[in-house]
Design an enzyme around this catalytic site. Structure first.
Site, PDB file in Angstrom:
ATOM      1  N   ARG A 193     -25.004  -1.899   9.001  1.00 39.64           N
ATOM      2  CA  ARG A 193     -24.700  -3.283   8.624  1.00 39.64           C
ATOM      3  C   ARG A 193     -24.953  -4.263   9.777  1.00 39.64           C
ATOM      4  O   ARG A 193     -24.896  -5.463   9.591  1.00 39.64           O
ATOM      5  CB  ARG A 193     -23.239  -3.381   8.172  1.00 39.64           C
ATOM      6  CG  ARG A 193     -22.847  -2.313   7.167  1.00 39.64           C
ATOM      7  CD  ARG A 193     -21.455  -2.536   6.610  1.00 39.64           C
ATOM      8  NE  ARG A 193     -21.515  -3.404   5.453  1.00 39.64           N
ATOM      9  CZ  ARG A 193     -20.446  -3.913   4.852  1.00 39.64           C
ATOM     10  NH1 ARG A 193     -19.246  -3.666   5.323  1.00 39.64           N
ATOM     11  NH2 ARG A 193     -20.576  -4.674   3.805  1.00 39.64           N
TER      12      ARG A 193
ATOM     13  N   GLU B 238     -18.955  -5.762  11.546  1.00 39.14           N
ATOM     14  CA  GLU B 238     -19.848  -4.949  12.359  1.00 39.14           C
ATOM     15  C   GLU B 238     -20.853  -5.798  13.139  1.00 39.14           C
ATOM     16  O   GLU B 238     -21.155  -5.505  14.298  1.00 39.14           O
ATOM     17  CB  GLU B 238     -20.587  -3.944  11.468  1.00 39.14           C
ATOM     18  CG  GLU B 238     -19.698  -2.891  10.835  1.00 39.14           C
ATOM     19  CD  GLU B 238     -19.064  -3.325   9.522  1.00 39.14           C
ATOM     20  OE1 GLU B 238     -18.297  -2.535   8.945  1.00 39.14           O
ATOM     21  OE2 GLU B 238     -19.335  -4.465   9.076  1.00 39.14           O
TER      22      GLU B 238
ATOM     23  N   LYS C 272       0.849  -1.187   0.000  1.00 40.12           N
ATOM     24  CA  LYS C 272       0.000   0.000   0.000  1.00 40.12           C
ATOM     25  C   LYS C 272       0.885   1.238   0.000  1.00 40.12           C
ATOM     26  O   LYS C 272       1.839   1.338   0.773  1.00 40.12           O
ATOM     27  CB  LYS C 272      -0.911  -0.008   1.227  1.00 40.12           C
ATOM     28  CG  LYS C 272      -1.963   1.083   1.219  1.00 40.12           C
ATOM     29  CD  LYS C 272      -2.951   0.914   2.361  1.00 40.12           C
ATOM     30  CE  LYS C 272      -4.043   1.980   2.297  1.00 40.12           C
ATOM     31  NZ  LYS C 272      -5.036   1.824   3.380  1.00 40.12           N
TER      32      LYS C 272
END
Length: 588
Positions: free
Chosen positions: A364, A336, A248
């Site tokens: 969610r 979640e 990244k």
């Protein structure tokens, strides 16, 4: 700004005219282009820099848009957008009326599925692949790109579980860089970390156990190897997964070394990579930091306090408690539903769980809030960050629905502090022990109070507050939108009352009855959906009590708000200071 190759790329068909050697040069031009623009316009940097070679290879090998490509989450979609016809207006990314920061179906035929929340790509792509079979389009390729943090989510595994028993022509590219926004966590992350380029993670491969053909890991920055492998996989039938390892922030030293900060770094120097330093003037705190630092204070004197977050320790500022009390602060990854039920389990055993979760992500876990927390009346403390409009991330991330979707749940208290001090005191009050769950919503960004670390005070549950006394007209606000209301009232020469309802549920009915008897016009203001929100509950109470006051409700209209600055979006929604002034000025 555009290199000699990039300036001639208007869609992937132009890309496919280049040689493999030219693709390497194009990758550098694309990297420079993204760095230069994001340095001044801001946005998601690290994830996009990490997939430049992959993006080029996918569009080079596959016949997009006829072959279908889905990105997961979408943070890494900048190279994709630039190569698919949006290069010349990429500088408008995430700005009002500009292009979206995420893939968006209405924006381009190349954006096959709109994304903003993670872990949706496998299910969506499987749906497309099954549709292709039913439509007699077996020639189509179906590619989902998913990160190592996203694939650990329950929804991704649901998709894998289903896809593994189909014969769909589906390729999952696992982009493994060991980080989402914060470092990836969990057993699957540890499993993937053992993988080396050219060597499977283990002989008992978890992907193969789900009936996928597994390939890799390969170097995700090695263009020739990527091209060769993807070309080979085009002729392999059935579900398959290509595991690539990337870095990244690839190509910008600071972004590689500080991947959390450079996920979305704000403004920086495109040449050196150094962040643009903020003004030395002391600024009010971010609401997330008020939460995080206050929680550490409370945890120091109460060993029963625990903190939970689904993959956002930095964004929610739970990182402070993770540093101070690592055994009592838990990042569960992009999960979640698990986070909420984990908190419920802790509450059954006498712990005091603070579940820090963005409003848009709490959506969610709605079933878990109802079934596992509220139905059992467990005292979980939901700390709902990024409530209200969030700005440039747009429709997928605005936290404007939480009042509406929570207000109908029995047992659940909902509160919205007007400022940093009230947030601090609500956290303190909740930490003392409740006999029911509570949701505390607060916005993205900074408040307005410098001296916010005041001694703790207990807040009376369910009570409203008179902030300013006037005549005939009363404004009722909830949450930090009170600041806009105060500015508006100060700007006009009318004696207008202002009441703050820090508790949306339960409403302070005693105070509300007094207000309905005293004022002929009442205006409610909230930074949430106007349908079924705070204002609707005021109207419902007035109707129940047969009170005839005129009630005007201001809030987010019944539409998806797109991206722009928070001030711009508040203006469009009718809840900016100027818009409130306009409303108040017209009332006689």
């Amino acid at each position: 700004m555009q290199g000699k190759l990039l300036k001639n790329i208007n869609d992937p068909s132009d890309l496919r005219k280049l040689s493999v050697e030219q693709l390497k040069d194009l990758a550098q031009e694309l990297r420079d282009f993204i760095i230069t623009i994001v340095a001044t316009k801001e946005g998601h940097l690290g994830a996009s820099l990490g997939v430049i070679e992959l993006t080029i290879a996918l569009h080079y090998v596959f016949n997009t848009p006829d072959d279908l490509l889905v990105w997961d989450v979408g943070h890494q979609a900048y190279p994709h957008k630039i190569l698919t016809g949006r290069k010349d207006n990429f500088h408008t990314n995430r700005q009002l009326d500009g292009i979206s920061g995420f893939p968006k179906r209405s924006e381009s035929v190349y954006d096959t599925f709109g994304v903003g929340h993670s872990s949706t790509s496998i299910s969506a792509m499987l749906g497309m692949a099954i549709a292709s079979q039913l439509n007699g389009e077996e020639y189509k390729q179906h590619i989902a790109v998913i990160g190592d943090a996203s694939i650990a989510s329950g929804m991704a595994f649901e998709g894998l579980n289903h896809a593994g028993v189909t014969d769909t022509n589906m390729l999952i590219v696992l982009n493994d860089n060991a980080i989402g926004i914060d470092p990836s966590v969990g057993a699957l992350k540890n499993y993937l970390t053992k993988a080396k380029i050219g060597q499977k993670p283990k002989s008992d491969n978890i992907i193969e156990a789900l009936n996928f053909k597994y390939y890799g890991p390969i170097d995700g920055h090695d263009l020739p190897t990527l091209l060769k492998t993807l070309n080979q996989l085009k002729s392999v039938s059935g579900p398959k997964l290509l595991h690539i390892i990337t870095t990244k922030g690839k190509g910008l030293k600071q972004a590689e070394e500080n991947q959390v900060t450079y996920h979305a770094p704000g403004k920086f120097d495109a040449t050196t990579g150094d962040l643009v330093q903020q003004s030395a003037t002391e600024l009010p705190p971010k609401f997330q930091d008020v939460f995080g630092l206050t929680l550490v204070e409370l945890a120091q004197s109460n060993p029963k306090i625990v903190g939970i977050t689904p993959a956002m320790p930095t964004g929610s500022s739970l990182k402070y408690m993770m540093e101070a009390f690592p055994d009592r602060a838990i990042d569960v990854g992009i999960a979640e539903q698990h986070a909420v039920t984990l908190a419920a389990g802790m509450a059954t055993q006498g712990l005091i769980p603070f579940c820090a979760i963005y409003s848009t992500f709490l959506q969610r876990a709605y079933d878990q809030v109802i079934h596992d927390v509220a139905l059992q009346n467990l005292p979980v403390i939901f700390c709902i960050d990024r409530a209200g409009l969030v700005g440039q991330d747009g429709a997928t991330h605005h936290g404007v629905f939480d009042i509406t979707y929570l207000i109908c749940i029995p047992n659940l208290m909902i509160c919205a502090p007007k400022d940093e001090i009230e947030l601090r005191n609500l956290l303190y009050t909740a930490s003392l022990g409740l006999d029911q769950p509570i949701a505390i919503r607060y916005p993205r960004g900074r408040g307005h109070i410098l001296e916010w670390k005041k001694p703790f005070n207990t807040i009376p549950l369910g009570k409203g507050q008179l902030l300013r006394k006037g005549q005939s007209i009363a404004v009722l606000s909830t949450g930090t939108i009170a600041h806009n209301v105060n500015e508006a009232i100060n700007a006009i020469a009318k004696p207008i009352s202002h009441y703050h309802f820090g508790f949306i549920k339960p409403l302070d009915e005693q105070l509300l009855a007094t207000i309905l008897n005293e004022y002929h016009t009442i205006i409610t203001v909230e930074d949430g959906a106007i349908k079924g929100g705070f204002g609707s509950s005021i109207i419902a109470y007035a109707n129940q009590k047969q009170k005839a006051a005129e009630i005007i409700t201001l809030g987010i209209p019944d539409q998806f708000m797109h991206h722009g600055s928070i001030k711009e979006l508040q203006e469009l929604a009718g809840i900016s200071t100027n818009q409130i002034i306009n409303i108040l000025s017209k009332i006689k």
